[in-house]
Design an enzyme around this catalytic site. Sequence first.
Site, PDB file in Angstrom:
ATOM      1  CB  THR A 233      -9.492   0.545   4.070  1.00  0.00           C
ATOM      2  OG1 THR A 233      -8.316   1.315   4.353  1.00  0.00           O
ATOM      3  CG2 THR A 233     -10.710   1.411   4.329  1.00  0.00           C
TER       4      THR A 233
ATOM      5  CE1 TYR B  94     -10.703   4.204  -0.233  1.00  0.00           C
ATOM      6  CE2 TYR B  94      -9.514   4.375   1.840  1.00  0.00           C
ATOM      7  CZ  TYR B  94      -9.901   3.646   0.737  1.00  0.00           C
ATOM      8  OH  TYR B  94      -9.483   2.340   0.617  1.00  0.00           O
TER       9      TYR B  94
END
Length: 356
Positions: free
Chosen positions: A131, A174
């Site tokens: 990501t 995250y």
Amino acid sequence: MNEAERDRPVLITGGCGFIGCNLGDALARRGERVIAFDNLSRSGVRENAQWLKSRHGDLVTVVTGDIRDSISVIDVVRHARAVLHLAAQVAVTDSLLRPVDDFEINARGTLNVLEALRLHNLSAPVVFASTNKVYGRLFTDEQTRDTGRRHVPTDARLSKGIDERAPLDFYSPYGCGKGAADQYVRDYARVFGLTTAVLRMSCVYGPRQFGTEDQGWLAHFLLRALRGQPITIYGDGKQVRDALHVSDAVRAWLAVLDNIHSVSGRIFNLGGGPDNTTSLLELLDAIAEMRGVAPSYRFDAWRPGDQPWYVSRIDAVREAVGWTPEMPLQQGLLSLNDWLESRFGKVPEAPRELSV
């Protein structure tokens, strides 16, 4: 790829999720066997599993399992010709509420996949879904400027986007979990000789995306507008992202898989690039123009680690595998809107005042 390899399935962890099921569909359409490994916990994944099976029958095998269970992972990895690893906890917000769970899924789960490959199927390549959050917030407030409906960097050299040389700066549990996994995948190529590639993805959108407030924001905005429900904007709405249609994302994943031996050990940014960018407020404008009705929205506080501007520089993946995005953002949004309307129904609504 020889006949023996073609008889072995491609394993997709998270294979019933949004990107996973689109990848499974593309692989099966070119005659490959697919194992979609998924714990079926997220909204819409059971429907995606049924969709895959209805389209491809025995070419697709759905296996219910969890990447936190190393034995289940070994069972599906052992005979795969390749692994596309997308199974993950996908929301920054959930990572703030349950950071240990986030770590177990995103970091430890990825390590389970890598160890299964190292010990039981060393020749099988793995492509990992990372990501843009591994880069952290990227800018201070003084390093961006406001141009009306969007933020832009003050440094004009970034006009082509952020490239893979940007320093890692994990922000939020995250970001830490995915960032650790990102680096483990890279290091298993360097240290243990696995054949790996990492794709640091920006905003992927398109059909079969069941967007929520926490993940899949383009689909979430469209779905809320479709239902006549207000949209919450976290921050000032001028945050900019590059958006990549899932059809283009799938082509990139398959191009990397098909050329994996020439790109092993490499990391690529994957997004729509500078030609496919939007701010949150600009997306609301596009929805109003597309649907003829202005969605209502309200503001709330910024969320931790939210990037005021992120655009992927995609030169590296283009040069490595000959890939470039083909779906313009406006056309891609129409395709997503059409799918959402076909799936959830078109809700008639009257024009309303914007709530700011």
